[in-house]
Structure formats: C-alpha cells, structure tokens
Design a protein around this motif. Structure first.
Motif, PDB file in Angstrom:
ATOM      1  N   LYS A 228       0.829  -1.211   0.000  1.00  0.00           N
ATOM      2  CA  LYS A 228       0.000   0.000   0.000  1.00  0.00           C
ATOM      3  C   LYS A 228       0.861   1.258   0.000  1.00  0.00           C
ATOM      4  O   LYS A 228       0.579   2.226  -0.712  1.00  0.00           O
ATOM      5  N   ARG A 229       1.913   1.244   0.806  1.00  0.00           N
ATOM      6  CA  ARG A 229       2.812   2.406   0.846  1.00  0.00           C
ATOM      7  C   ARG A 229       3.491   2.600  -0.503  1.00  0.00           C
ATOM      8  O   ARG A 229       3.662   3.736  -0.966  1.00  0.00           O
ATOM      9  N   ILE A 232       1.065   4.328  -2.950  1.00  0.00           N
ATOM     10  CA  ILE A 232       0.950   5.765  -2.674  1.00  0.00           C
ATOM     11  C   ILE A 232       2.180   6.510  -3.171  1.00  0.00           C
ATOM     12  O   ILE A 232       2.070   7.557  -3.829  1.00  0.00           O
ATOM     13  N   ASP A 233       3.363   5.973  -2.879  1.00  0.00           N
ATOM     14  CA  ASP A 233       4.602   6.609  -3.340  1.00  0.00           C
ATOM     15  C   ASP A 233       4.670   6.653  -4.862  1.00  0.00           C
ATOM     16  O   ASP A 233       5.152   7.632  -5.447  1.00  0.00           O
ATOM     17  N   SER A 270      -7.149  13.932  -4.076  1.00  0.00           N
ATOM     18  CA  SER A 270      -6.885  13.228  -2.816  1.00  0.00           C
ATOM     19  C   SER A 270      -7.734  11.969  -2.672  1.00  0.00           C
ATOM     20  O   SER A 270      -7.392  11.066  -1.878  1.00  0.00           O
ATOM     21  N   MET A 273      -5.806   8.733  -3.158  1.00  0.00           N
ATOM     22  CA  MET A 273      -5.080   8.265  -1.977  1.00  0.00           C
ATOM     23  C   MET A 273      -6.038   7.627  -0.959  1.00  0.00           C
ATOM     24  O   MET A 273      -5.710   6.620  -0.320  1.00  0.00           O
ATOM     25  N   ASP A 274      -7.218   8.216  -0.817  1.00  0.00           N
ATOM     26  CA  ASP A 274      -8.203   7.642   0.098  1.00  0.00           C
ATOM     27  C   ASP A 274      -8.581   6.226  -0.325  1.00  0.00           C
ATOM     28  O   ASP A 274      -8.702   5.321   0.509  1.00  0.00           O
ATOM     29  N   VAL A 276      -6.758   4.125  -2.040  1.00  0.00           N
ATOM     30  CA  VAL A 276      -5.625   3.231  -1.775  1.00  0.00           C
ATOM     31  C   VAL A 276      -5.576   2.888  -0.287  1.00  0.00           C
ATOM     32  O   VAL A 276      -5.388   1.729   0.097  1.00  0.00           O
ATOM     33  N   ASN A 277      -5.745   3.889   0.568  1.00  0.00           N
ATOM     34  CA  ASN A 277      -5.736   3.646   2.013  1.00  0.00           C
ATOM     35  C   ASN A 277      -6.856   2.712   2.455  1.00  0.00           C
ATOM     36  O   ASN A 277      -6.751   2.029   3.474  1.00  0.00           O
TER      37      ASN A 277
END
Length: 383
Positions: A228-229, A232-233, A270, A273-274, A276-277
């Motif tokens: 997951k990180r 995002i990266d 954004s 990103m939400d 993905v989180n």
C-alpha cells in the motif's frame, strides 16, 4: 517467521532444498509432496514466537451498531466516495501497523471469538466486522474494538528520529520534524512532517495505468502494508514527474475485482489516496494472477490515443498461467511491469520476470517507487 526443522536431525527447513507451499506466521508451514522432485517431503516440526501480552492498547472504539447490515468496526471503508471507518473518524488514535486487535460485546464484555458468531474479518489489517445475514438469528451483537500499538510510533507510519527526545526537558525537533506526544505522556518522538503532494505546473504526458494487486493469503500482512505504501509513493512520483497517470486498481485472489475503475479521478485528486488507504487485505484462497491479468485487459476502459500500461503486484506464485495472459496483454498494446511483494524466500522471481517481459521490468515493493515511475515515464512518454 516460524522456525521449522527436520524432526530426525534438527536441520533447518530452508537448508533442505525442498520447496514449501507456505512458510510464514500467517499460514504456518506446508510441504507438498507434489512440489518435490522425488515426490516426498521430510518430516518437519514447527514452532512460533509469540509476543508478550500487549502493554499499550488504544481506547475502545464503537463506531457502528448492528441496526443496519451489521456491526462494522472497520479501519477503512468508502461510502458514496467518502472515506469512513475508525482511522478517518478517529485520526491519529490508531497506529499505522497494530500488532493485535481485540473485539468484545459491549453489553457483557465477552470476547468476540467466544460468542459463536461469524465475522467478515477480525484482524489488524482490516479491523472487525460482523454481518447480520451471516448469523443464525439474523443479527449481530453490538461490539467494540481496540488495537495494540507498539511504542512509540509516528501516525504516518514513517520511522521516528532515533535517539532524540522532544518531550518535557528534551530538545526541540530539527527542521522537517515535529514532536509526536503520546496522549498519556508516556513517550515523545520526532516524526517527519507530512509533505503535501506536489502540484505539477503542467502535465507533460498522459497515460492509462492499471495496478493489478494480489491480496491472496501468501502475501502476509506486513507485505500488504508495504505494498500500500509503495502504491501511494508511486502515484506521488508520477505527480513529481508531471505525468498525468490515470490510475485504475484491480484486486484479486481467486477472483478479480475492479476496485477503482480506470480514469475515475485525476492523479492529484486526494480521493485516489483515500481509495488506496481503504484497500483491505482479504487473505483468502489461492492466487489466479493469469485470470486477473486477463480480466484487466478485457474490462479496463483504456482511452484511445494514450499509452496503456499495467503493473502486476504479486509474489509470482500463481495457480494458473500468468505468463501466457501477460503475453496476450502485451500483444494488445498494454505495457506490463511487475512489482515483487510478500516474503522474499517465497517469491517466484522467474514467474514475475515472465509476466513483466524481463528482469529489468520487475521492481521490489520495498524499494523506491520512483524507479518504477521513471521507467514507465521513459518507456511510455520518452522522458
């Protein structure tokens, strides 16, 4: 990692040369005779390292009641495009990687596992959920949940500055860090300041990119968090490169699912990103990577006139012919790349290289995501 050894002579399992189906703390250990050249396995014994009882639990959380579809004490979720769950509703109160989770009935304080009810999930990756229709009487009890958090930690999941105390009588954190103080004042550490996503002055290239994400049981929870990180990266790296990467996400274990349809949001929104989180680790069944790649090629709504690419994120262990389906995707004009994840000694790198079309097109989820972003930008955009 469990310790496994041959029962007869005490030899460590990894020194025997045999191939193992599972060898991790999530599943345990399995040696399958069909996987061995001589069609037989040695006789093994296994032991596990169990951490001591949790010292620092979060407060109890109760965000839902079973009056609707069930009791959803989940860490992440999406409703009408908006993030919901314990993390967004109690920001900063739950550590990024809890080591344990505990759910109990609010009325009686009975441990959830002793109630006889069936749960959708009950783990540190997803939280806790009970669905009414899965119960014999058609209704879940009302639960509350808490998480075990190691001390200390940074809410972002990034490492804190070692050897630096910023609490009472300590030193001010250096530039680029802020002081994260535990609510009961048990510890205080310097955490990296959150940097907002860079906004490009102008997109120099636009591509369609589908991430095909393996969520099967062989990944393990640490591998899932690392992945997951990495995602995002990767998105942030495309923004830094001024590449308009329209992102789609397909998740799979035995069955693929269109988690985020292609081109739903721009990369600097954004909401991406939400989403993905909000990815949850299913930890179910096998891994049909070939089926997931075929599903990606057939269902993704790629735009005409724009470069198409897919990144397959897996440990390479598949129950079907993933390489053949990747060849079909390439033949249809989709550039394919690979990201290795999960336990290193269980990764099938040869399979990943076959999926990606070469060793130079496979990247590690523990490495810098910008290397992959730069490679895709070079191949598809010429920058």
């Amino acid at each position: 990692m469990p310790q496994v050894r041959v029962l007869a002579n005490g030899q460590a399992a990894f020194m025997t040369g045999e191939t193992f189906a599972f060898y991790d703390v999530t599943t345990g250990f399995v040696c399958r005779m069909d996987d061995q050249p001589d069609n037989t396995c040695l006789n093994y014994e296994v032991r596990f390292c169990c951490p001591p009882t949790c010292i620092h639990w979060t407060p109890w959380f109760d965000r839902d009641n079973p009056s609707g579809t069930g009791d959803w004490e989940n860490l992440y979720g999406m409703v009408n495009g908006n993030p919901v769950g314990l993390r967004p509703e109690y920001p900063g109160q739950i550590c990024p990687m809890p080591t344990d989770v505990h759910a109990r009935v609010i009325a009686t304080q009975q441990e959830a596992s002793l109630t006889g009810e069936t749960f959708v999930y009950y783990d540190t990756a997803n939280g806790f959920a009970c669905r009414n229709q899965q119960q014999r009487d058609g209704r879940c009890m009302d639960y509350e949940v808490r998480f075990c958090c190691p001390d200390p930690y940074c809410p972002s999941g990034d490492p804190f500055l070692p050897g630096w105390f910023c609490g009472r009588g300590g030193e001010r954190c250096p530039a680029g860090y802020y002081c994260e103080i535990e609510p009961a004042d048990r510890w205080a550490v310097c955490c990296p300041q959150e940097v907002p996503p860079p906004e490009p002055k102008e997109w120099v290239c636009s591509i369609d990119l589908v991430l095909v994400v393996d969520l099967s049981s062989s990944l393990t929870e640490p591998g899932f968090f690392s992945l997951k990180r990495f995602i995002i990266d990767l998105i942030l790296c495309f923004i830094e490169l001024c590449v308009d990467a329209q992102i789609g996400i397909i998740t799979y274990d035995c069955v693929p699912t269109a988690y985020l349809p292609l081109c739903t949001y721009p990369p600097d929104d954004s909401t991406v990103m939400d989403r993905v989180n909000c990815l949850m680790y299913t930890r179910r069944g096998g891994s049909r990577t070939g089926h997931a790649i075929s599903f990606m090629a057939e269902t993704s709504d790629f735009r005409d006139g724009f470069p198409h690419a897919a990144v397959v994120m897996t440990d390479g262990r598949s129950d079907d012919d993933s390489a053949a389906q990747a060849d079909v995707a390439r033949a249809s004009g989709i550039d394919v790349y690979g990201v290795s994840t999960g336990l290193p000694f269980l990764q099938n790198m040869a399979a990943l290289e076959a999926i990606a079309g070469g060793a130079d097109r496979v990247f590690g989820s523990g490495g810098p995501a910008c290397k992959l972003a730069a490679r895709i930008a070079r191949d598809l955009c010429g920058i």
